[in-house]
Design a protein around this motif. Structure first.
Motif, PDB file in Angstrom:
ATOM      1  N   MET A 117       0.848  -1.170   0.000  1.00 40.25           N
ATOM      2  CA  MET A 117       0.000   0.000   0.000  1.00 40.25           C
ATOM      3  C   MET A 117       0.894   1.233   0.000  1.00 40.25           C
ATOM      4  O   MET A 117       1.842   1.334   0.764  1.00 40.25           O
ATOM      5  N   SER A 118       0.605   2.166  -0.884  1.00 38.67           N
ATOM      6  CA  SER A 118       1.443   3.357  -0.978  1.00 38.67           C
ATOM      7  C   SER A 118       0.874   4.481  -0.113  1.00 38.67           C
ATOM      8  O   SER A 118      -0.285   4.482   0.270  1.00 38.67           O
ATOM      9  N   MET A 119       1.719   5.428   0.178  1.00 45.10           N
ATOM     10  CA  MET A 119       1.314   6.600   0.965  1.00 45.10           C
ATOM     11  C   MET A 119       0.508   7.550   0.083  1.00 45.10           C
ATOM     12  O   MET A 119       0.781   7.663  -1.114  1.00 45.10           O
ATOM     13  N   PRO A 120      -0.469   8.244   0.649  1.00 42.21           N
ATOM     14  CA  PRO A 120      -1.240   9.190  -0.155  1.00 42.21           C
ATOM     15  C   PRO A 120      -0.375  10.376  -0.581  1.00 42.21           C
ATOM     16  O   PRO A 120       0.529  10.791   0.135  1.00 42.21           O
ATOM     17  N   ASN A 121      -0.659  10.875  -1.754  1.00 44.13           N
ATOM     18  CA  ASN A 121       0.058  12.039  -2.250  1.00 44.13           C
ATOM     19  C   ASN A 121      -0.719  13.298  -1.872  1.00 44.13           C
ATOM     20  O   ASN A 121      -1.907  13.423  -2.179  1.00 44.13           O
TER      21      ASN A 121
END
Length: 105
Positions: A1-5
């Motif tokens: 899961m990636s971090m929100p931009n």
């Protein structure tokens, strides 16, 4: 899961001293208007209560509620007074020129 931009938001707000003071005074005025509406509503509540009250206990309860509301309004008024005093003490951006002493020879 990636971090929100998070987008790079840099709002350009350009307020001079006069604009800032006017906005602060307007915010105080709007709060005062809101409090005046609450006071008016409490007056109308009393009028209705007098018309509809069946006994003295109902009127006493009504009075206690209105009293609590007015105490809260008084507290808010004190805070607004402090806010107004602080706004009025905002230093001027223009410094007064020092007075020269005029010595006659």
């Amino acid at each position: 899961m990636s971090m929100p931009n998070i987008p790079d938001i840099k709002p350009n707000i350009d307020l001079d001293r006069e604009d800032m003071i006017n906005l602060l005074l307007a915010s105080i005025a709007l709060e005062e208007i809101g409090l005046s509406h609450i006071i008016n509503a409490e007056g109308e509540k009393i009028q209705k209560g007098i018309q509809l009250a069946c006994n003295i206990e109902d009127l006493i309860d009504l009075n206690r509620g209105v009293e609590r509301t007015l105490q809260t309004i008084i507290k808010k008024e004190m805070i607004l007074q402090f806010k107004l005093e602080n706004v009025l003490e905002i230093p001027s951006t223009h410094r007064p020129k020092p007075k020269r002493s005029s010595k006659e020879d």
